[in-house]
Design a protein around this motif. Structure first.
Motif, PDB file in Angstrom:
ATOM      1  N   GLU A 282       0.813  -1.207   0.000  1.00  0.00           N
ATOM      2  CA  GLU A 282       0.000   0.000   0.000  1.00  0.00           C
ATOM      3  C   GLU A 282       0.854   1.268   0.000  1.00  0.00           C
ATOM      4  OE1 GLU A 282      -3.381   0.198  -0.228  1.00  0.00           O
ATOM      5  OE2 GLU A 282      -3.209  -1.948  -0.632  1.00  0.00           O
ATOM      6  N   HIS A 283       2.168   1.113   0.257  1.00  0.00           N
ATOM      7  CA  HIS A 283       3.046   2.275   0.345  1.00  0.00           C
ATOM      8  C   HIS A 283       4.039   2.275  -0.810  1.00  0.00           C
ATOM      9  CE1 HIS A 283       1.735   3.785   4.281  1.00  0.00           C
ATOM     10  NE2 HIS A 283       1.433   2.523   4.504  1.00  0.00           N
ATOM     11  N   ILE A 284       4.326   3.473  -1.316  1.00  0.00           N
ATOM     12  CA  ILE A 284       5.220   3.630  -2.462  1.00  0.00           C
ATOM     13  C   ILE A 284       6.362   4.553  -2.060  1.00  0.00           C
ATOM     14  CG2 ILE A 284       5.426   4.465  -4.828  1.00  0.00           C
ATOM     15  CD1 ILE A 284       2.418   3.849  -5.148  1.00  0.00           C
ATOM     16  N   LEU A 285       7.586   4.031  -2.080  1.00  0.00           N
ATOM     17  CA  LEU A 285       8.772   4.814  -1.759  1.00  0.00           C
ATOM     18  C   LEU A 285       9.451   5.234  -3.060  1.00  0.00           C
ATOM     19  CD1 LEU A 285       8.225   2.996   0.838  1.00  0.00           C
ATOM     20  CD2 LEU A 285      10.649   3.313   1.334  1.00  0.00           C
ATOM     21  N   TYR A 286       9.850   6.484  -3.115  1.00  0.00           N
ATOM     22  CA  TYR A 286      10.545   6.978  -4.299  1.00  0.00           C
ATOM     23  C   TYR A 286      11.969   7.365  -3.930  1.00  0.00           C
ATOM     24  CZ  TYR A 286      11.980   9.551  -8.380  1.00  0.00           C
ATOM     25  OH  TYR A 286      12.683   9.960  -9.484  1.00  0.00           O
ATOM     26  N   LEU A 287      12.946   6.689  -4.547  1.00  0.00           N
ATOM     27  CA  LEU A 287      14.360   6.988  -4.332  1.00  0.00           C
ATOM     28  C   LEU A 287      14.816   7.984  -5.381  1.00  0.00           C
ATOM     29  CD1 LEU A 287      16.949   6.290  -2.739  1.00  0.00           C
ATOM     30  CD2 LEU A 287      17.421   4.561  -4.503  1.00  0.00           C
ATOM     31  N   PRO A 288      15.137   9.218  -4.991  1.00  0.00           N
ATOM     32  CA  PRO A 288      15.508  10.227  -5.985  1.00  0.00           C
ATOM     33  C   PRO A 288      16.853   9.912  -6.630  1.00  0.00           C
ATOM     34  CG  PRO A 288      15.757  11.105  -3.761  1.00  0.00           C
ATOM     35  CD  PRO A 288      15.106   9.768  -3.617  1.00  0.00           C
ATOM     36  N   THR A 289      17.001  10.356  -7.861  1.00  0.00           N
ATOM     37  CA  THR A 289      18.276  10.208  -8.560  1.00  0.00           C
ATOM     38  C   THR A 289      19.293  11.191  -7.984  1.00  0.00           C
ATOM     39  OG1 THR A 289      17.751  11.899 -10.201  1.00  0.00           O
ATOM     40  CG2 THR A 289      16.989   9.641 -10.663  1.00  0.00           C
ATOM     41  N   GLU A 290      20.543  11.042  -8.366  1.00  0.00           N
ATOM     42  CA  GLU A 290      21.574  11.984  -7.906  1.00  0.00           C
ATOM     43  C   GLU A 290      21.236  13.407  -8.334  1.00  0.00           C
ATOM     44  OE1 GLU A 290      25.504  10.895  -9.030  1.00  0.00           O
ATOM     45  OE2 GLU A 290      25.411   8.905  -8.102  1.00  0.00           O
ATOM     46  N   GLU A 291      20.731  13.540  -9.540  1.00  0.00           N
ATOM     47  CA  GLU A 291      20.368  14.874 -10.026  1.00  0.00           C
ATOM     48  C   GLU A 291      19.219  15.461  -9.210  1.00  0.00           C
ATOM     49  OE1 GLU A 291      20.702  12.187 -11.884  1.00  0.00           O
ATOM     50  OE2 GLU A 291      22.522  12.647 -13.049  1.00  0.00           O
ATOM     51  N   GLU A 292      18.270  14.621  -8.829  1.00  0.00           N
ATOM     52  CA  GLU A 292      17.138  15.099  -8.036  1.00  0.00           C
ATOM     53  C   GLU A 292      17.566  15.453  -6.613  1.00  0.00           C
ATOM     54  OE1 GLU A 292      13.536  12.757 -10.386  1.00  0.00           O
ATOM     55  OE2 GLU A 292      14.627  11.762  -8.756  1.00  0.00           O
ATOM     56  N   VAL A 293      18.466  14.659  -6.046  1.00  0.00           N
ATOM     57  CA  VAL A 293      18.999  15.007  -4.724  1.00  0.00           C
ATOM     58  C   VAL A 293      19.691  16.359  -4.779  1.00  0.00           C
ATOM     59  CG1 VAL A 293      20.684  14.396  -2.949  1.00  0.00           C
ATOM     60  CG2 VAL A 293      19.218  12.621  -3.926  1.00  0.00           C
ATOM     61  N   GLN A 294      20.471  16.584  -5.848  1.00  0.00           N
ATOM     62  CA  GLN A 294      21.151  17.866  -5.984  1.00  0.00           C
ATOM     63  C   GLN A 294      20.145  19.003  -6.118  1.00  0.00           C
ATOM     64  OE1 GLN A 294      24.544  18.347  -5.632  1.00  0.00           O
ATOM     65  NE2 GLN A 294      23.803  20.455  -5.447  1.00  0.00           N
ATOM     66  N   ALA A 295      19.032  18.757  -6.809  1.00  0.00           N
ATOM     67  CA  ALA A 295      17.995  19.784  -6.925  1.00  0.00           C
ATOM     68  C   ALA A 295      17.412  20.125  -5.553  1.00  0.00           C
ATOM     69  CB  ALA A 295      16.892  19.302  -7.867  1.00  0.00           C
ATOM     70  N   TRP A 296      17.203  19.111  -4.715  1.00  0.00           N
ATOM     71  CA  TRP A 296      16.727  19.363  -3.352  1.00  0.00           C
ATOM     72  C   TRP A 296      17.775  20.143  -2.563  1.00  0.00           C
ATOM     73  CZ3 TRP A 296      11.940  18.979  -1.743  1.00  0.00           C
ATOM     74  CH2 TRP A 296      11.057  18.069  -2.326  1.00  0.00           C
ATOM     75  N   ARG A 297      19.031  19.775  -2.699  1.00  0.00           N
ATOM     76  CA  ARG A 297      20.097  20.475  -1.976  1.00  0.00           C
ATOM     77  C   ARG A 297      20.189  21.933  -2.415  1.00  0.00           C
ATOM     78  NH1 ARG A 297      24.867  16.500  -0.095  1.00  0.00           N
ATOM     79  NH2 ARG A 297      25.310  18.424   1.001  1.00  0.00           N
ATOM     80  N   ASP A 298      20.077  22.159  -3.709  1.00  0.00           N
ATOM     81  CA  ASP A 298      20.128  23.530  -4.214  1.00  0.00           C
ATOM     82  C   ASP A 298      18.958  24.348  -3.669  1.00  0.00           C
ATOM     83  OD1 ASP A 298      22.378  22.835  -5.640  1.00  0.00           O
ATOM     84  OD2 ASP A 298      21.329  22.624  -7.570  1.00  0.00           O
ATOM     85  N   ALA A 299      17.791  23.710  -3.581  1.00  0.00           N
ATOM     86  CA  ALA A 299      16.608  24.409  -3.082  1.00  0.00           C
ATOM     87  C   ALA A 299      16.755  24.777  -1.610  1.00  0.00           C
ATOM     88  CB  ALA A 299      15.368  23.545  -3.294  1.00  0.00           C
TER      89      ALA A 299
END
Length: 338
Positions: A284-301
């Protein structure tokens, strides 16, 4: 020595009146989660038991859980004013009041709560008097890194735009606002209510607290990364501490160390981390593992939060570059740097 948890009403008064005369100090410890929350049996109770043993029974502590002595955001003032002798405090519940401490709330710094607890204690103990001079700093208790849990998928920063989010603390509230989301800030005991009644679309929480608080039925999607921490503090009323004889002060001091912060936090960290595997195992639960590029986007934000913190820390009268670097150094010493 058995640990007493205080019940409300007449039972509580009876227990107080029946306290052993051999106990020179019967202290009140207030916290704001239910007595069944893992922090009580895994952190608070072992700490109390050790103090009782080390003091030969001369220090006894009675626990007042679940906001019995006051609301969660009031626990710092309750401790300062002596309503509680010991308070389990989340500084992040009072926006802007503790600007130096709020550094620990910025995402992408600590990646675990065990080494992180020891690092946080070593860092903050040296500067606690700067903004918490009216209490005695004792224990740092970060939870296992939390993340976004939501009714709709959140994968990248743009996904927060337009969502109402219950943030963990004031810093996460600022972050949510910067992404175009609407923060709805309530203490953890009220988090389930706001997501169950539709006031929010997402919540920032550690993993197993989703189950502990019954939020697992409300959030299906989970961003799978160690995003941020919230770190509670165990603080002691100064008059209570200063009223003790030297040998009992030593007992308290021996239980207010970086090593005790690590010990205090380990059980809860392991319990919180277990929630992630429960979600992996639950279809019932869906985990999403971000890509390296997406992690960097979060860090930049999140990067502007550091700049804002440095401005706030400078206004509080400290050297922000030195204080920031001392936190990074402490995290690296204890293998807990993101």
């Amino acid at each position: 020595m058995p640990v007493k948890t205080m019940l409300a009403g007449a039972t509580a008064l009876a227990l107080i009146s029946g306290a052993s005369a051999a106990q020179e100090f019967n202290l009140r410890l207030a916290h704001w989660v239910p007595p069944t929350h893992p922090i009580q049996p895994l952190g608070i109770e072992p700490w109390i038991e050790s103090i009782g043993e080390a003091s030969g029974g001369r220090i006894d502590v009675t626990i007042f859980p679940a906001q019995q002595l006051g609301a969660a955001p009031d626990h710092y003032d309750m401790t300062r004013d002596g309503i509680a002798d010991i308070g389990y405090v989340n500084p992040g519940y009072q926006a802007g009041r503790f600007p130096i401490y709020s550094l620990i709330e910025i995402p992408f710094h600590a990646n675990n709560a065990v080494g992180g607890a020891q690092a946080l204690h070593e860092w903050y103990a040296a500067i606690a008097e700067t903004e918490m001079a009216d209490v005695k700093f004792c224990i740092a208790n970060p939870h296992d890194p939390g993340t976004f849990h939501s009714k709709v998928p959140i994968k990248v920063p743009a996904d927060v735009d337009g969502l109402n989010v219950r943030p963990a603390h004031a810093t996460m509230a600022r972050f949510v606002s910067s992404l175009g989301g609407g923060p709805v800030q309530v203490p953890a005991p009220e988090a389930r209510e706001v997501i169950a009644n539709g006031m929010v679309d997402a919540i920032t929480f550690p993993w197993n607290s989703i189950y502990i608080s019954g939020i697992d039925s409300e959030t299906r999607y989970h961003l799978d990364m160690p995003f941020y921490i919230s770190a509670q503090l165990l603080l002691i009323n100064k008059a209570t501490y200063e009223g003790m004889p030297a040998d009992l002060k030593t007992v308290i001091d021996d239980h207010c160390t970086p090593e005790w912060s690590k010990r205090f936090s380990t059980g809860l960290a392991e319990n919180e981390a277990s929630g992630r595997q429960k979600m992996i195992d639950d279809p019932e639960h869906i985990l999403y593992l971000p890509t390296e590029e997406e992690v960097q986007a979060w860090r930049d934000a999140a990067a502007p939060l550091v700049n804002q913190w440095k401005e706030d820390a400078a206004a509080a009268g400290v050297d922000p570059e030195a204080v920031y670097q001392s936190y990074i150094d402490a995290l690296e010493r204890h293998d807990s740097r993101f």
